[in-house]
Motif scaffolding. Structure first.
Motif, short mmCIF file in Angstrom:
data_model
loop_
_atom_site.label_atom_id
_atom_site.label_comp_id
_atom_site.label_asym_id
_atom_site.label_seq_id
_atom_site.Cartn_x
_atom_site.Cartn_y
_atom_site.Cartn_z
N ASP A 1 26.83 49.51 35.48
CA ASP A 1 26.04 48.33 35.13
C ASP A 1 25.37 47.78 36.40
OD1 ASP A 1 25.24 45.60 34.63
OD2 ASP A 1 26.53 45.61 32.86
N ASP A 2 24.06 47.89 36.48
CA ASP A 2 23.34 47.44 37.67
C ASP A 2 23.56 45.96 37.95
OD1 ASP A 2 22.32 49.97 38.02
OD2 ASP A 2 20.39 49.53 37.06
N ARG A 3 23.61 45.16 36.89
CA ARG A 3 23.76 43.72 37.07
C ARG A 3 25.11 43.39 37.71
NH1 ARG A 3 23.30 39.86 31.89
NH2 ARG A 3 25.18 41.07 31.39
N ALA A 4 26.17 44.09 37.29
CA ALA A 4 27.50 43.83 37.87
C ALA A 4 27.50 44.13 39.36
CB ALA A 4 28.55 44.68 37.15
N TRP A 5 26.82 45.18 39.77
CA TRP A 5 26.79 45.53 41.18
C TRP A 5 25.87 44.62 42.00
CZ3 TRP A 5 30.06 48.79 43.61
CH2 TRP A 5 30.82 49.63 42.82
N ARG A 6 25.04 43.86 41.30
CA ARG A 6 24.16 42.90 42.01
C ARG A 6 24.80 41.53 42.17
NH1 ARG A 6 19.82 45.26 38.88
NH2 ARG A 6 19.98 43.51 37.41
N HIS A 7 26.00 41.34 41.62
CA HIS A 7 26.66 40.05 41.80
C HIS A 7 26.79 39.76 43.29
CE1 HIS A 7 29.77 36.96 41.83
NE2 HIS A 7 29.59 36.80 40.52
N PRO A 8 26.52 38.52 43.72
CA PRO A 8 26.53 38.22 45.17
C PRO A 8 27.80 38.65 45.89
CG PRO A 8 25.59 36.39 43.96
CD PRO A 8 26.07 37.36 42.93
N ALA B 1 36.57 48.58 39.06
CA ALA B 1 36.10 48.03 37.79
C ALA B 1 36.63 46.62 37.57
CB ALA B 1 36.51 48.93 36.64
N LEU B 2 37.90 46.39 37.91
CA LEU B 2 38.48 45.05 37.76
C LEU B 2 37.77 44.05 38.65
CD1 LEU B 2 40.83 43.41 36.45
CD2 LEU B 2 42.09 43.83 38.57
N MET B 3 37.44 44.44 39.86
CA MET B 3 36.73 43.54 40.78
C MET B 3 35.35 43.19 40.23
SD MET B 3 38.83 43.04 43.33
CE MET B 3 37.88 42.52 44.75
N LEU B 4 34.68 44.13 39.62
CA LEU B 4 33.38 43.84 38.99
C LEU B 4 33.55 42.85 37.85
CD1 LEU B 4 31.86 47.46 38.83
CD2 LEU B 4 31.28 45.65 40.46
N ALA B 5 34.61 43.03 37.07
CA ALA B 5 34.83 42.17 35.90
C ALA B 5 35.26 40.77 36.29
CB ALA B 5 35.87 42.81 34.98
N ARG B 6 35.93 40.60 37.44
CA ARG B 6 36.50 39.30 37.81
C ARG B 6 35.70 38.57 38.88
NH1 ARG B 6 41.99 40.00 36.17
NH2 ARG B 6 41.78 40.67 34.00
N ALA B 7 34.48 38.98 39.12
CA ALA B 7 33.72 38.40 40.22
C ALA B 7 33.40 36.92 40.02
CB ALA B 7 32.42 39.19 40.43
N ASP B 8 33.40 36.45 38.79
CA ASP B 8 33.12 35.03 38.53
C ASP B 8 34.39 34.21 38.36
OD1 ASP B 8 30.28 35.04 38.61
OD2 ASP B 8 30.24 35.96 36.62
N ASP B 9 35.56 34.84 38.49
CA ASP B 9 36.82 34.14 38.24
C ASP B 9 37.41 33.60 39.54
OD1 ASP B 9 36.41 35.09 35.71
OD2 ASP B 9 38.02 36.59 35.77
N GLU B 10 38.30 32.62 39.39
CA GLU B 10 39.11 32.21 40.53
C GLU B 10 39.98 33.39 40.94
OE1 GLU B 10 41.76 28.34 41.76
OE2 GLU B 10 42.21 29.28 39.83
N GLN B 11 40.23 33.52 42.25
CA GLN B 11 40.95 34.67 42.77
C GLN B 11 42.40 34.28 43.07
OE1 GLN B 11 39.45 37.77 42.94
NE2 GLN B 11 37.83 36.67 41.85
#
Length: 372
Positions: A177-184, A314-324
């Motif tokens: 997913d190109d958009r997931a890889w473009r997350h800041p 894959a998990l890091m891509l999915a959780r990029a908007d979550d608190e860490q």
């Protein structure tokens, strides 16, 4: 609290005495998601202390971390009790690696198992200098070289790497997913080329697992990382034997090194130097124990174990908007720090995977699938 009352009664039985003023339970950091673990506490009273770990099969959790009744499953709920009771947890002791002493194993009326363990003082490996990690790697090599695959027991895990990774599918659809890889967070902190490397590792997963399952075997802990290791001033004391079983020679070291970075115990910048020194020490330990196999097979075991972390990208891509969250849910860590450190560690694992692809055909394995 019922738990306090039960623990107090067991504490008195374990130490054959009553603690003046009762006992105190302090929760210890552990993985709260794991369905096998009802809780872990340090219990003190009357000038004594012990660690209480309660094993269960009734805890509600995700399918990924569900407890199993299958004795060969990686998350078999009773395994840790069997490892302690059988003495296998101490099988490496003469090589400087031991487990906490088992004080008691109590079958509770509700079906849970209470493990009462030695409260090991001393420095946790999460605070060790790099040289101490290297020393532990030497001891691990000596231990696994001497013991080898060990004596199989019907409750030791099998196919750990395959089954553990199979259940971790969060975010796999985002690898392309190109958009997931473009997350800041991803764009700014994942090294160039990581996407191609991690996508290929995912597509080569079956090849890597087949290689790992075909390598020389060893009795493995299968969850060695700094949070599970302490020093008692002489020995390395390894905790949490819940996954123990069959693994490839080198697999435990291949877990220990990247996990040291993933949870921010060792800076990613130190990983290449640490990994080289630790591997050399592990190989030296093997030879010192009398092991006389082809060392290239050990190197392949370490490098091919990179497949264990196929799911993490894959998990890091999915959780990029979550608190860490920090390990065990103990607060949070800065997202930028986590993504930078994990990105660098994943790139290091990509190099291990590339080395494994080159090394395996030299040892008679089929070549890895070509890139897409």
């Amino acid at each position: 609290m019922p738990e306090v009352a039960v623990a107090d009664a067991e504490f008195r039985e374990v130490f054959d005495s009553a603690a003046l003023g009762g006992t105190t339970l302090v929760p210890l950091t552990h993985n709260p998601l794991n369905g096998v673990t009802a809780g872990v506490w340090r219990v003190t009273g009357g000038g004594r202390s012990a660690v209480l770990k309660v094993l269960t099969r009734t805890k509600e959790t995700s399918v990924t971390w569900a407890a199993s009744n299958d004795p060969r499953h990686w998350n078999f709920w009773r395994r840790e009790a069997y490892v302690y009771q059988s003495g296998l947890a101490q099988i490496w002791q003469r090589h400087g690696i031991r487990a906490p002493r088992l004080l008691a194993c109590v079958e509770r009326p509700d079906g849970d198992l209470a493990l009462w363990l030695e409260d090991v003082p001393g420095e946790p490996a999460t605070a060790w200098p790099l040289a101490r990690h290297v020393e532990h790697a030497y001891r691990l090599g000596a231990a696994q070289g001497a013991v080898g695959a060990g004596e199989d027991r019907p409750w030791l895990s099998q196919r750990f790497l395959r089954d553990y990774t199979a259940g971790r599918t969060t975010g796999q659809d985002l690898l392309d997913d190109d958009r997931a890889w473009r997350h800041p967070l991803v764009r700014e902190h994942f090294p160039a080329g990581l996407r191609e490397d991690m996508v290929r590792l995912h597509h080569d997963r079956e090849w890597f697992l087949t290689v790992m399952e075909s390598l020389p075997r060893a009795f493995c802990h299968l969850d060695q990382w700094p949070a599970n290791v302490r020093s008692d001033g002489r020995d390395s004391v390894v905790l949490d034997w819940a996954f123990a079983g069959d693994g490839a020679l080198g697999e435990d070291l291949g877990n220990y090194l990247p996990d040291s970075v993933f949870d921010l115990f060792v800076p990613a910048a130190d990983l290449p130097g640490l990994a080289k020194a630790a591997y050399d020490a592990y190989a030296h330990g093997l030879r010192a124990s009398g092991w006389r196999g082809d060392e290239r097979l050990v190197r392949l075991g370490v490098c091919a174990s990179a497949v264990k972390y196929d799911w993490l990208t894959a998990l890091m891509l999915a959780r990029a908007d979550d608190e860490q969250p920090a390990y065990g849910g103990q607060g949070a860590v800065p997202a930028e720090l986590r993504y930078r450190e994990r990105g660098l560690a994943l790139a290091f694992l990509a190099d291990w995977a590339a080395e494994a692809r080159l090394l395996a055909p030299q040892l008679g394995f089929p070549e890895a699938p070509s890139g897409r």
